[in-house]
Write an enzyme that holds these catalytic residues in place. Structure first.
Site, PDB file in Angstrom:
ATOM      1  N   ARG A  92       0.821  -1.222   0.000  1.00 23.76           N
ATOM      2  CA  ARG A  92       0.000   0.000   0.000  1.00 23.76           C
ATOM      3  C   ARG A  92       0.844   1.257   0.000  1.00 23.76           C
ATOM      4  O   ARG A  92       0.408   2.304  -0.460  1.00 23.76           O
ATOM      5  CB  ARG A  92      -0.961   0.015   1.177  1.00 23.76           C
ATOM      6  CG  ARG A  92      -2.097  -0.941   0.984  1.00 23.76           C
ATOM      7  CD  ARG A  92      -3.144  -0.716   2.024  1.00 23.76           C
ATOM      8  NE  ARG A  92      -4.198  -1.703   1.831  1.00 23.76           N
ATOM      9  CZ  ARG A  92      -5.245  -1.796   2.600  1.00 23.76           C
ATOM     10  NH1 ARG A  92      -5.392  -0.980   3.617  1.00 23.76           N
ATOM     11  NH2 ARG A  92      -6.157  -2.703   2.363  1.00 23.76           N
ATOM     12  N   GLU A 122       7.761  -9.607  14.626  1.00 27.96           N
ATOM     13  CA  GLU A 122       7.333 -10.346  15.811  1.00 27.96           C
ATOM     14  C   GLU A 122       7.033 -11.799  15.469  1.00 27.96           C
ATOM     15  O   GLU A 122       7.047 -12.669  16.323  1.00 27.96           O
ATOM     16  CB  GLU A 122       6.124  -9.676  16.452  1.00 27.96           C
ATOM     17  CG  GLU A 122       4.877  -9.689  15.578  1.00 27.96           C
ATOM     18  CD  GLU A 122       3.713  -8.990  16.214  1.00 27.96           C
ATOM     19  OE1 GLU A 122       2.924  -9.646  16.897  1.00 27.96           O
ATOM     20  OE2 GLU A 122       3.605  -7.768  16.003  1.00 27.96           O
TER      21      GLU A 122
END
Length: 186
Positions: free
Chosen positions: A74, A111
């Site tokens: 995006r 993560e």
């Protein structure tokens, strides 16, 4: 103090009437991508001409830059719109295997694993002032890596701008060397 416009979303610049109007187009999708997560989809904002203009103007407002670097995917859309509005060029920072020639790459921790961004060859010159643009600042890994990649090429990161910052994930803490600007906070 930021002004809340849509449940759980704050417009950082509460005086920006056009941006406050654009926020109302955010679509909330419960339990995506997994149960318990409320996903905020900005696609309807990008599809609306007035909202896209408000976002584009706000992402580049008050900043000096020679080039925009959009982060896949995006960030490509937003970066191109910002570059067009402010009269600069745009480059895409890509995932591996998408470029025929790579000037440089950086791998980083997420993560949930590892990722890599690549800089296309012959697109960035040392000393250029670059505005890094992405849609969301979550954990900060991708945005921080994008800025490091630009610096490795000898350019200056003037700012990193995002449409929305997910403050609970504390991604801003991982981008302490950057001037990070978020239009919205959730």
């Amino acid at each position: 103090m930021p002004e809340e416009v849509t449940a759980g979303v704050e417009v950082v610049d509460g005086d920006d009437v056009a941006l406050k109007s654009a926020v109302r187009l955010i679509r909330e999708v419960p339990d995506f991508p997994e149960p318990g997560v409320l996903f905020r989809d900005i696609s309807p904002m990008l599809a609306d001409p007035a909202a896209l203009r408000a976002i584009t103007d706000a992402l580049g407002r008050g900043l000096e830059f020679d080039l925009v670097a959009g982060v896949e995917a995006r960030g490509f859309l937003l970066g191109a719109a910002v570059a067009q509005a402010f009269g600069t060029g745009v480059i895409g920072l890509r995932k591996p295997g998408k470029l025929p020639e790579v000037a440089d790459r950086i791998s980083y921790e997420l993560e949930y694993g590892h990722a890599t961004l690549e800089l296309p060859a012959d697109t960035l010159s040392a000393g250029q002032r670059v505005l890094v643009v992405d849609d969301v600042l979550a954990t900060g890994g991708t945005l921080g890596a994008a800025c490091r990649l630009i610096r490795q090429a000898g350019a200056e990161v003037t700012a990193a701008t995002v449409v929305m910052e997910l403050t609970a994930l504390e991604g801003r803490d991982k981008t302490v060397d950057e001037h990070v600007r978020a239009l919205l906070r959730s």
